[in-house]
Structures are given as structure tokens and as C-alpha cells.
Design an enzyme around this catalytic site. Sequence first.
Site, PDB file in Angstrom:
ATOM      1  CE1 TYR A  66      -4.082   1.947   0.627  1.00 56.32           C
ATOM      2  CE2 TYR A  66      -2.810   3.061   2.324  1.00 56.32           C
ATOM      3  CZ  TYR A  66      -3.931   2.984   1.529  1.00 56.32           C
ATOM      4  OH  TYR A  66      -4.910   3.942   1.626  1.00 56.32           O
ATOM      5  CE  LYS A 112      -3.863   4.980  -1.439  1.00 57.72           C
ATOM      6  NZ  LYS A 112      -4.875   5.433  -2.417  1.00 57.72           N
TER       7      LYS A 112
END
Length: 250
Positions: free
Chosen positions: A149, A153
Amino acid sequence: MKVALVTGAARGIGAATARRLAADGLAVAVLDLDETATKSTVDGITAAGGTAVGVGADVADREQVEAAVTRVVSELGPPTVLVNNAGVLRDNLIFKMTDDDWDIVLSVHLRGAFLVTRAVQAHMVAAKWGRIVNLSSTSALGNRGQVNYAAAKAGMQGFTKTLAIELGRYNVTANAVAPGFIETDMTAATAARMGVDFETLKKGASEQIAVRRVGQPEDVAHTISFLTSEGAGFVSGQVIYVSGGPSSGF
């Protein structure tokens, strides 16, 4: 009436953003993996006097994305505001993380944002006006158990800055919003996976945040509302942390 497309808009930050953009006077395409899941967001917008349509598509599938954008153009008009919000979590420490855990997170966040943006930007270029907002996260700065993640991001930030450079000449801006701890179904599910009471998790997080509270989806939606407005035409290539303070927050 300008048309906005918001991905991952059935709930959480996406739903709050769709409602806010509709209140700003935009017609909103509420896109999510399951079209039936968009009904609540769409019904809320129309009940408040706004214009919205629900659309189902897997943002990581090129054919589904292109079909979805074609449908939005047909039912609402060419989209000139895009919010790439769709995302998933597959948290784990790297030695436990599977190939699929990595692939699905990178695919939904990065491939999804790429495919939807590529499909929509042509309408912005033709209109000589556009606003793109991509959802990053404070996790882009690094967060234990989120190597997939965090990478996705952080990638969204580089993606955003490059879009700003490439599309600026067409009066199209691109910015990223990086939320901190936001109270959503996703963070509640994270607490459940951790075996921690959600209220306890929120209390602990709020004590580490400068403004002493966790964020709400509407906090992020307000920032997106500004970035998609006429008044934000000289703001591009930026990453705005909506995290209650100057640090990663928790």
C-alpha cells in the site's frame, strides 16, 4: 453542468466526495466495482436535488474502464473532473505478504488510476479544462505492514506530478490528497484484522494527531472540492496531507 467521475465511490471517502461535488453543482458518475453498491450514494445525491448515476467497473480492467467512461459520456456528458479514489488493502509484514497481496494492491491503485485517467484525459484536453485528484495516503511515507500500500500510494504522488507536467498546457491540473487516519469501513476492517477494538484504535490514533481527533471522509471531500474548483487553477502537481497535523499522524 460539469461532469465528475469518482472511483471507489460507493462508500467512505469516495461517497463523501461524490456527495460534495454534487452539492458543488457537478453531475457525478459514482463508480465502484459493484454497481448495486453505488445505489446509496446515488440515491442520497438525487434526494438532495443533485444529478448522479451509478456505474460498475473494475478499474484495473481496461475494457471495463473504457466501457464505463463511454457510458458516463452518454448518460451525463464528457467528464472533466476525475477523482481516482478506488483502493484496496492487503496488509501484512513483507515476509508474510503473498504475490497476490502485492499485485492486487498495485493493480487497483496504480493501474486503475492510470487506466481511468488515460480514458478521461482526452475529454479534458478537448474541453481545454480539467481537474484530476488522486488519493495518496500518509502511508506513502512508510507504514509497518503496508509495504504494498505504501509503494502504491507513493507511486500515486509521482503519477500525479507527471500528469501535472504533461497536461498543464491544456488547462488541466493534477493534484494528490494524502489522508491520515480517516474513520471509514476500511479502517474499521483494519482494526478487526488487528484484533483491536475500533474505538480503542481511534482513541489511540487521536492522541497522536495534532488536532486530537481522527478524520472524517468529509474532511477529505472538502479538500478535493477546492482542488476541483475554478479557483484552484494555479494549484497543480501538489500533494496535500489531510492528516490533522504536519506528520504522518499516528
